[in-house]
Motif scaffolding. Structure first.
Motif, PDB file in Angstrom:
ATOM      1  N   ASP A   1      39.238  17.481 -29.163  1.00 23.71           N
ATOM      2  CA  ASP A   1      38.961  16.722 -27.272  1.00 23.71           C
ATOM      3  C   ASP A   1      37.617  17.812 -27.354  1.00 23.71           C
ATOM      4  O   ASP A   1      36.957  17.329 -26.621  1.00 23.71           O
ATOM      5  CB  ASP A   1      39.996  17.337 -25.994  1.00 23.71           C
ATOM      6  CG  ASP A   1      40.798  16.077 -25.969  1.00 23.71           C
ATOM      7  OD1 ASP A   1      41.058  15.309 -27.149  1.00 23.71           O
ATOM      8  OD2 ASP A   1      42.118  16.420 -26.085  1.00 23.71           O
ATOM      9  N   HIS A   2      37.429  18.592 -27.566  1.00 25.97           N
ATOM     10  CA  HIS A   2      36.490  19.680 -27.700  1.00 25.97           C
ATOM     11  C   HIS A   2      35.547  19.749 -28.354  1.00 25.97           C
ATOM     12  O   HIS A   2      34.173  20.160 -28.066  1.00 25.97           O
ATOM     13  CB  HIS A   2      36.790  21.245 -26.688  1.00 25.97           C
ATOM     14  CG  HIS A   2      37.614  21.035 -26.201  1.00 25.97           C
ATOM     15  ND1 HIS A   2      37.435  20.924 -24.920  1.00 25.97           N
ATOM     16  CD2 HIS A   2      39.118  21.570 -25.556  1.00 25.97           C
ATOM     17  CE1 HIS A   2      38.403  20.796 -23.957  1.00 25.97           C
ATOM     18  NE2 HIS A   2      39.330  21.657 -24.460  1.00 25.97           N
TER      19      HIS A   2
ATOM     20  N   TYR B   1      30.916  22.101 -29.139  1.00 26.79           N
ATOM     21  CA  TYR B   1      31.450  22.940 -28.593  1.00 26.79           C
ATOM     22  C   TYR B   1      31.035  22.864 -26.871  1.00 26.79           C
ATOM     23  O   TYR B   1      30.425  23.473 -26.822  1.00 26.79           O
ATOM     24  CB  TYR B   1      31.980  24.066 -29.381  1.00 26.79           C
ATOM     25  CG  TYR B   1      33.634  24.031 -28.603  1.00 26.79           C
ATOM     26  CD1 TYR B   1      34.788  24.230 -29.354  1.00 26.79           C
ATOM     27  CD2 TYR B   1      33.617  25.294 -27.554  1.00 26.79           C
ATOM     28  CE1 TYR B   1      36.096  24.202 -28.552  1.00 26.79           C
ATOM     29  CE2 TYR B   1      35.023  25.544 -27.061  1.00 26.79           C
ATOM     30  CZ  TYR B   1      36.173  24.801 -27.244  1.00 26.79           C
ATOM     31  OH  TYR B   1      37.344  25.309 -26.754  1.00 26.79           O
ATOM     32  N   THR B   2      32.051  22.003 -26.601  1.00 27.79           N
ATOM     33  CA  THR B   2      32.236  21.524 -25.335  1.00 27.79           C
ATOM     34  C   THR B   2      32.827  21.564 -24.308  1.00 27.79           C
ATOM     35  O   THR B   2      34.309  21.240 -24.861  1.00 27.79           O
ATOM     36  CB  THR B   2      31.439  20.539 -24.502  1.00 27.79           C
ATOM     37  OG1 THR B   2      32.629  18.960 -25.251  1.00 27.79           O
ATOM     38  CG2 THR B   2      30.694  20.117 -25.520  1.00 27.79           C
ATOM     39  N   ARG B   3      33.297  22.624 -22.988  1.00 24.19           N
ATOM     40  CA  ARG B   3      34.660  22.610 -22.418  1.00 24.19           C
ATOM     41  C   ARG B   3      34.238  22.867 -21.125  1.00 24.19           C
ATOM     42  O   ARG B   3      33.193  23.676 -20.328  1.00 24.19           O
ATOM     43  CB  ARG B   3      35.289  23.887 -23.493  1.00 24.19           C
ATOM     44  CG  ARG B   3      36.432  24.574 -22.267  1.00 24.19           C
ATOM     45  CD  ARG B   3      36.771  25.670 -22.488  1.00 24.19           C
ATOM     46  NE  ARG B   3      37.940  25.581 -24.174  1.00 24.19           N
ATOM     47  CZ  ARG B   3      39.151  24.696 -23.913  1.00 24.19           C
ATOM     48  NH1 ARG B   3      39.822  24.612 -23.235  1.00 24.19           N
ATOM     49  NH2 ARG B   3      39.182  24.973 -25.271  1.00 24.19           N
TER      50      ARG B   3
ATOM     51  N   SER C   1      28.231  24.401 -23.166  1.00 23.93           N
ATOM     52  CA  SER C   1      28.393  23.338 -24.801  1.00 23.93           C
ATOM     53  C   SER C   1      27.609  24.542 -25.100  1.00 23.93           C
ATOM     54  O   SER C   1      26.722  25.574 -25.156  1.00 23.93           O
ATOM     55  CB  SER C   1      26.999  22.445 -23.927  1.00 23.93           C
ATOM     56  OG  SER C   1      27.180  22.018 -25.937  1.00 23.93           O
TER      57      SER C   1
END
Length: 355
Positions: free
Chosen positions: A220-221, A295-297, A306
């Motif tokens: 998801d990330h 990678y994002t969260r 990000s």
């Protein structure tokens, strides 16, 4: 004699004054079945180019470049600098018919294959170096007639391509690929001649290869990406290639490593002596590509953190058309990074290029 030694060369480099282009084209798609479609088209192009170039040997008087009125001084200056008074006004016309056809097979909602044939062209033109020699006859230089090398021809290409576009892993991954085989006729090759580049036409060039592009939403990330191009290109025939700088220098110094090549492109694109044939010489890189990861969260306040890294790489390649070893760029890799916060309509990022 000081006037001759300090002569300025008043000139205007060749420039395309006007380009007129007219074209008509048609393209249509016919569905052979629910899953197979054929697209075909053609384009007819007419193009006219006008090129102007003028150069005069001049004596310097208070910084003004004034054409030399003294025929003796003008002749001495021309002989010393190998630059002759001239004024060219040339026109060239291109007529090109370009067909293309593409067949697509949609195997499923997630997979499509295609095969295509297409032709293309790059129009010829005029070399814009600082000096262009006029045509020499038994009556001497013809000031209004350009010598060989002022103009170069159209480049034509034919290409066959087979490829596919696929969605995998329930939409988490996309894969695109293509295999191609291209033939270039009269390929335009740029060669450095000391103070500028001269364009000439190689007889023919063949290039074939494979390109693959992959994107994967691993979690998801985390999103990963990769693409690579494998290339096999070479001159089929290039009999008018100039000598390398090393060959020319060795020849001038009385050495022998220049082999059978005794020619170098002059500033006007002409050659004197025996040129070399670069048939079989590499064109382009053997491979190049890139890798990426993002990678994002979500964080507090609806912001998104990000972080990304991308790595690009390439094999070595020649930077000029004469394949001179001193103009060979070794393969290299570049790495870029970035990290920061992303809002609804703004972002603040820290990044490094080619770290």
């Amino acid at each position: 004699s000081s006037d001759v030694c300090s002569s300025d060369l008043g000139h205007r480099a060749p420039a395309v004054i006007a380009t007129n282009s007219r074209a008509v084209f048609y393209q249509g798609t016919f569905n052979l079945s629910d899953s197979v479609a054929i697209t075909a088209g053609a384009r007819y192009t007419e193009e006219e180019k006008r090129g102007h170039a003028e150069t005069y040997n001049a004596s310097s008087f208070r910084g003004l470049a004034i054409p030399d009125a003294d025929p003796l001084l003008a002749g001495i200056s021309a002989a010393l600098f190998q630059i002759y008074d001239h004024e060219f006004d040339e026109e060239r016309t291109t007529h090109q018919f370009i067909p293309a056809v593409n067949v697509e097979w949609t195997k499923s909602e997630d997979s499509m294959f295609y095969m295509s044939y297409s032709e293309g062209f790059k129009s010829g033109g005029f070399n814009s170096t600082d000096s262009q020699l006029p045509l020499f006859t038994v009556d001497g230089p013809q000031a209004n007639i350009p010598g060989p090398g002022f103009e170069y021809d159209d480049e034509n290409a034919e290409s066959i391509e087979i490829g596919g576009k696929h969605t995998l892993m329930d939409g988490a991954m996309t894969l695109n690929w293509a295999m191609y085989d291209s033939l270039y006729k009269n390929q335009q090759v740029s060669t450095f001649v000391g103070l500028g580049f001269v364009v000439t036409n190689a007889a023919s060039t063949s290039i074939k290869g494979l390109e693959v592009d992959l994107q994967w939403q691993a979690t998801d990330h985390l999103r990963l990406g990769a693409n690579i191009a494998l290339n096999d290109g070479a001159y089929d025939d290039f009999p008018g290639a100039g000598c390398t700088a090393q060959q020319a220098s060795d020849l001038a110094g009385g050495g022998t490593s220049s082999g059978t090549c005794t020619a170098q492109f002059a500033a006007d694109g002409t050659q004197i002596g025996i040129s070399q044939n670069l048939a079989g010489a590499q064109v382009g890189t053997d491979y190049n590509g890139a890798l990426s990861a993002v990678y994002t969260r979500p964080v507090l306040g609806g912001l998104i953190w990000s972080t990304g890294v991308d790595i690009s790489f390439t094999d070595g390649y020649w930077m000029t058309g004469d394949r001179d070893p001193i103009d060979y760029e070794e393969g290299f890799t570049k790495t870029n990074i970035r990290t920061g916060l992303v809002g609804e309509n703004w972002s603040a990022m820290l990044y490094g290029k080619n770290i």
